[in-house]
Scaffold this motif. Structure first.
Motif, PDB file in Angstrom:
ATOM      1  N   VAL A 294      -7.978  -7.093   4.649  1.00  0.00           N
ATOM      2  CA  VAL A 294      -7.714  -5.685   4.333  1.00  0.00           C
ATOM      3  C   VAL A 294      -7.125  -4.951   5.553  1.00  0.00           C
ATOM      4  O   VAL A 294      -6.760  -3.795   5.492  1.00  0.00           O
TER       5      VAL A 294
ATOM      6  N   ILE B  85     -14.771  -3.376   2.605  1.00  0.00           N
ATOM      7  CA  ILE B  85     -13.902  -3.200   1.435  1.00  0.00           C
ATOM      8  C   ILE B  85     -13.518  -4.566   0.859  1.00  0.00           C
ATOM      9  O   ILE B  85     -13.555  -4.787  -0.354  1.00  0.00           O
ATOM     10  N   GLU B  86     -13.202  -5.508   1.755  1.00  0.00           N
ATOM     11  CA  GLU B  86     -12.816  -6.852   1.307  1.00  0.00           C
ATOM     12  C   GLU B  86     -13.983  -7.538   0.594  1.00  0.00           C
ATOM     13  O   GLU B  86     -13.825  -8.068  -0.509  1.00  0.00           O
TER      14      GLU B  86
ATOM     15  N   THR C  20      -9.476   1.313  -3.570  1.00  0.00           N
ATOM     16  CA  THR C  20      -9.801   2.196  -2.452  1.00  0.00           C
ATOM     17  C   THR C  20      -8.689   3.182  -2.156  1.00  0.00           C
ATOM     18  O   THR C  20      -7.514   2.826  -2.141  1.00  0.00           O
TER      19      THR C  20
ATOM     20  N   ALA D  18     -12.828  -2.472   6.932  1.00  0.00           N
ATOM     21  CA  ALA D  18     -11.959  -3.385   6.186  1.00  0.00           C
ATOM     22  C   ALA D  18     -12.768  -4.557   5.623  1.00  0.00           C
ATOM     23  O   ALA D  18     -12.569  -4.971   4.472  1.00  0.00           O
TER      24      ALA D  18
ATOM     25  N   ASN E 279      -4.880  -2.035   4.953  1.00  0.00           N
ATOM     26  CA  ASN E 279      -3.991  -2.382   3.856  1.00  0.00           C
ATOM     27  C   ASN E 279      -4.554  -1.877   2.524  1.00  0.00           C
ATOM     28  O   ASN E 279      -4.826  -2.634   1.606  1.00  0.00           O
ATOM     29  N   VAL E 280      -4.750  -0.572   2.476  1.00  0.00           N
ATOM     30  CA  VAL E 280      -5.168   0.111   1.247  1.00  0.00           C
ATOM     31  C   VAL E 280      -4.328   1.385   1.134  1.00  0.00           C
ATOM     32  O   VAL E 280      -3.653   1.774   2.087  1.00  0.00           O
TER      33      VAL E 280
ATOM     34  N   ARG F 102       0.838  -1.196   0.000  1.00  0.00           N
ATOM     35  CA  ARG F 102       0.000   0.000   0.000  1.00  0.00           C
ATOM     36  C   ARG F 102       0.873   1.245   0.000  1.00  0.00           C
ATOM     37  O   ARG F 102       1.963   1.242   0.584  1.00  0.00           O
TER      38      ARG F 102
ATOM     39  N   GLN G 110     -10.345  -3.601  -2.504  1.00  0.00           N
ATOM     40  CA  GLN G 110      -9.038  -3.264  -1.924  1.00  0.00           C
ATOM     41  C   GLN G 110      -8.152  -2.509  -2.922  1.00  0.00           C
ATOM     42  O   GLN G 110      -7.489  -1.541  -2.566  1.00  0.00           O
ATOM     43  N   SER G 111      -8.171  -2.936  -4.165  1.00  0.00           N
ATOM     44  CA  SER G 111      -7.294  -2.315  -5.166  1.00  0.00           C
ATOM     45  C   SER G 111      -7.862  -0.999  -5.687  1.00  0.00           C
ATOM     46  O   SER G 111      -7.194  -0.283  -6.427  1.00  0.00           O
TER      47      SER G 111
END
Lengths: 357, 74, 260
Positions: C23, C48-49, C57, C45, C74-75, A210, C54-55
C-alpha cells in the motif's frame, strides 16, 4: 412526466427545495442572516430520509466549505450557502476547490459590508465573486438571479455547469431576493446521481491508479502548466456560457446595465424613462463571470451612453468599461449600505450623468 | 535444538542512514557503512550477517521502509 | 546502488517475514532521516493492507510535513487546507459511509489552526480515524513553535525556550478530545521502538474495526521526533523524546470502549 409544481416561496427556501429536487448529495452550512432559511428549510425537509441528501450544520463557514471540498472530491453534488462575511471566511476553501478543479455550488446571499456591515441587501461582493475572491489566479462561474424563480432554476444550472467544467459555481444573490416571496415553478424531483467519476476519490480499485485531489504542485513548471490549463478552461467558459437578458434594447439610445435586485429596479426605470420619451434599454447579465462583454460591445455601437446600476460603490461598472473600450460614455449609479435604489433615482442619475453629461 | 537464522535485505538507494535500525537490533547485526549511497548517506548494512535472528525489529522501526527480513530454522 | 544483503541462502520467498507494504508507493519518503512520519506511514499502510482495505480507503492529509502523503500511500487521497482535514473527512464519510476514512495531521495543523474542526468532528463522533503526529514543532516551515512545544523547548520562534507567561501552555489535545462523548477510542502511542510500533499498529487495527462498526471517532496521537527541527541526530532525538516528551505526553490509552 410529472407536472411542474407552483409554490409561493422565499428565494432562500427556493434554493433549498431546488437543491433537493436537483438530486444534490450534500449541503453544508452555517447560520448567517439573510440566508439562514436555506439551512433551516433543509433541516426541516430532512431529505436524508427521502433522497439520501446529507444536510449538516457545520461549526463554521470554514468547516462548511471544507466539507464541500471533501464531498466534491468524491464526485458528489455538494453545496454550501452563506452571506458576505461568511463567504469571506470560505475564500481559502473556494481557492482550494478551484485549484483542485472540483465541482460545487456556493450561494452568496449578499449583505452590505465591509466588516459586519448590515443584514440589508447589497451587491458589494461583485469583485470578490467575479475576480476570484481568494488567493491565486482563478474564476468562479457566477450566476446572478433576479427572481425567486431564478434562485430555484440556477441551483440545477449551477450544478450542471460545475460538473461540466469541474469548477466551483457561485449564485450571487442578495438579501432582497433571498428574503422576498414570489411564485416559483419547481421541477420534479430528480434521483441522486450514481455516477462514479474516474477522477474522484471513492476508493482505489485494482483497475486504476490512485486518485489524488490536490491543489499543490511544488514544481513551478508543472504548476504553471496547471495554471495555463485553468486559464484555457476559463476561456472555454467565456466562449460558451455567457447568459444575459435584454429589455427594450432594440431602439435604445441609452443602456442600463444591472443584475439581481438592481435589474428589477432598472426595468421599472426603463419604463419611467420611456414614458418621458427617453429611449432606454436594459441589459441584465445573468452570468457575471463570464461577463457579457461581447454583446455590450455590439450594443455600444448604437448607444450614446451606458449607466451601470449597482448596489455598491461601482464594481461591475469596471467590466462595462472594459467591454466597450471607451467607445461610449459609461457611468455608475449605486446605493450602498443595504439601501435599494428607487427607479426614479436611476432615471435622475441617467439624466444627470449620461444624458446631461 | 533448531537454531533461528535470519537475513535482511536493505534497499541502499532509499536508506537515509538514520541509524534507528542499528540501535534497535538486539544482536548487533547492522551497522552504518563507511561508504555512502547516491544521496550521500552512510547507509545501513548487515555488518555481522551471521548474528541476524530475523526478528524484524530493524524493519519495524525503519522510517523509510527499506528493510526486508527473512527467517528460517536450521 | 545494489541492495545489500545478509546471508543469501536464507533469502527465499518462503522465509519472508517482513517486507515493505504494497500500500506504499515506490517513492522515497520526503521526510528527513529518522523522522517518525515515515514509520507512521509504513504502519498505516500495513494496517490498510492487512485489513484488505486498499480499495475502500480515502485518506485526507492537510498542510504540514505530511502534505505529500499522497505521494507515498497507494490509496485515494485528498490534500486538504491547513487544519481542515476533520471537516473534509466528515463529508467524505457521510457521503460514502461504507469507505474507510482517515486523516493524518501534524500538531500545528490539528492543535492550532484546526482546533475547531478537530474538536467538532470528534464531538459529533464522526466515524473516522484521526492520526495525530505530535513532534512539538512546525517541521515543514522550518522548526517554529507549535501548540504542543514543551515549556522551555527551543524553536525558531521560541529561541530562548517556550516561556509560558508569554507564549501560553503546551496543549494536550488528546486529553481534550478524550472528554468528548463522540470519541470512542483515544490513545497516545509512539513509533520509535519495535515494541511501540507494535502497539501503534494494534491501535490502528482497533480503529479500523471500530470504524466498521460505526462506533465514532478514533483518535490516535503518535508522539514523534523531529530530528531536524530539534537539531539532533535521529537516535538522540528519540532519546530526548523519551526523556522530555513522554513525561508531559504520557503514552497509553486515554479512552477505551467500556466493553471490548
Amino acid at each position: 412526466m410529472m407536472e411542474r409544481e407552483l409554490r409561493l416561496m422565499k428565494g432562500n427556501e427556493a434554493v433549498a427545495e431546488a437543491a433537493i429536487r436537483a438530486g444534490a448529495d450534500g449541503y453544508f452550512g452555517y447560520p448567517i442572516t439573510p440566508q439562514s432559511e436555506i439551512l433551516e428549510y433543509l433541516m426541516e425537509a430532512n431529505p436524508y430520509k427521502t433522497t439520501g441528501m446529507v444536510v449538516l450544520q457545520a461549526e463554521s463557514e470554514v468547516a462548511a466549505i471544507n466539507m464541500v471540498y471533501g464531498g466534491a472530491a468524491c464526485g458528489k453534488k455538494v453545496m454550501t450557502s452563506s452571506s458576505s462575511p461568511g463567504i469571506s471566511l470560505k475564500q481559502e476553501g473556494i481557492s482550494y476547490i478551484a485549484g483542485a478543479e472540483l465541482p460545487c455550488l456556493i450561494v452568496n446571499v449578499v449583505r452590505a459590508g465591509p466588516g459586519l456591515g448590515t443584514i440589508q441587501p447589497s451587491q458589494c461582493d461583485y469583485f470578490q465573486a467575479v475576480k476570484g475572491g481568494g488567493h491565486g489566479d482563478y474564476h468562479l462561474i457566477v450566476l446572478a438571479p433576479a427572481s425567486v424563480q431564478e434562485m430555484a432554476d440556477f441551483v440545477e444550472l449551477g450544478f450542471d455547469l460545475a460538473f461540466k467544467y469541474r469548477n466551483p459555481v457561485m449564485i450571487l444573490s442578495d438579501g432582497a431576493i433571498g428574503q422576498m416571496m414570489e411564485k416559483v415553478y419547481l421541477k420534479p424531483k430528480k434521483n441522486r446521481s450514481t455516477v462514479i467519476y474516474d477522477w474522484a476519490t471513492t476508493g482505489k480499485p485494482a483497475s486504476r491508479e490512485r486518485n489524488i485531489i490536490t491543489s499543490l504542485d511544488l514544481d513551478p513548471y508543472a504548476q504553471e502548466i496547471h495554471n495555463q490549463n485553468l486559464q484555457a478552461k476559463y476561456r472555454e467558459v467565456e466562449k460558451n456560457e455567457v447568459r444575459l437578458e435584454e429589455f427594450q434594447t432594440d431602439d435604445a439610445d441609452y443602456l442600463l446595465v444591472a443584475y439581481g435586485t438592481s435589474a428589477r429596479v432598472s426595468q421599472k426605470a426603463v419604463q419611467l424613462a420611456r414614458a418621458e420619451g427617453i429611449k432606454v434599454g436594459l441589459l441584465r447579465p445573468i452570468t457575471l463571470y463570464p461577463f457579457p462583454s461581447g454583446r455590450l460591445k455590439e450594443l455600444s455601437r448604437q448607444l450614446k451612453g451606458i449607466l451601470s446600476v449597482e448596489m455598491s460603490a461601482g464594481q461591475m461598472v469596471e467590466d462595462v468599461l472594459l467591454s466597450v473600450s471607451g467607445k461610449v460614455p459609461v457611468s455608475h449609479f449605486g446605493r450602498m449600505g443595504g439601501v435599494i435604489p428607487t427607479p426614479e433615482e436611476v432615471v435622475d442619475s441617467l439624466k444627470l450623468k449620461i444624458i446631461g453629461g | 535444538m533448531a537454531k533461528i537464522r535470519g537475513s535482511i535485505v536493505i534497499n541502499v538507494d532509499k536508506c537515509k542512514g538514520c541509524e534507528v535500525c542499528v540501535v534497535s537490533c538486539p544482536t548487533g547485526t547492522i551497522a552504518l557503512a563507511k561508504e555512502v549511497n547516491g544521496k550521500g548517506y552512510n547507509y545501513a548494512y548487515p555488518a555481522n550477517p551471521e548474528l541476524c535472528i530475523g526478528c524484524a525489529n530493524c524493519a519495524m522501526v525503519c522510517p523509510d521502509g527499506v528493510i526486508t527480513v527473512y527467517k528460517t530454522k536450521i | 546502488m545494489k541492495d545489500v544483503t545478509g546471508i543469501k541462502e536464507i533469502i527465499k520467498p518462503e522465509n519472508l517475514v517482513y517486507k515493505r507494504s504494497s500500500v506504499l508507493t515506490d517513492n522515497v519518503f520526503s521526510y528527513c532521516p529518522g523522522c517518525g512520519h515515515g514509520t507512521a506511514h509504513r504502519i498505516l499502510a500495513e494496517v490498510i493492507e492487512e485489513a484488505g482495505l486498499q480499495s475502500e480507503t480515502i485518506g485526507v492529509a492537510p498542510v504540514g510535513c505530511s502534505v505529500l502523503l499522497y505521494e507515498f500511500m497507494n490509496v485515494d487521497v485528498q490534500q486538504a487546507a491547513h487544519g481542515r482535514a476533520p471537516a473534509v473527512a466528515t463529508a467524505i464519510k457521510r457521503l460514502l459511509p461504507e469507505k474507510f476514512v482517515f486523516t493524518y495531521q501534524g500538531d500545528g495543523d490539528l492543535a492550532a489552526i484546526g482546533t475547531a474542526e478537530t474538536i467538532h468532528a470528534c464531538n459529533r463522533g464522526e466515524n473516522i480515524m484521526i492520526i495525530f503526529i505530535n513532534n512539538g514543532i512546525y517541521g515543514m516551515t522550518g522548526g517554529q513553535m507549535a501548540p504542543t512545544t514543551l515549556e522551555g523547548m527551543k524553536s525558531s520562534t521560541s529561541p530562548y525556550g517556550r516561556d509560558i507567561k508569554l507564549m501560553g501552555n503546551p496543549l494536550k489535545m488528546t486529553e481534550i478530545v478524550a472528554t468528548l462523548p463522540g470519541t470512542y477510542f483515544v490513545t497516545r502511542q509512539s513509533v520509535h521502538t519495535p515494541a511501540n510500533v507494535k502497539k501503534t499498529k494494534k491501535a490502528m487495527k482497533k480503529a479500523v474495526e471500530y470504524q466498521k462498526l460505526n462506533k465514532g471517532t478514533c483518535f490516535i496521537e503518535i508522539v514523534s521526533n523531529c530530528p531536524s527541527g530539534w537539531k539532533m541526530s535521529p537516535v538522540e532525538s528519540n532519546k530526548w523524546m523519551e526523556e522530555n516528551m513522554f513525561p508531559f505526553y504520557p503514552l497509553g490509552d486515554l479512552k477505551v470502549p467500556a466493553v471490548e
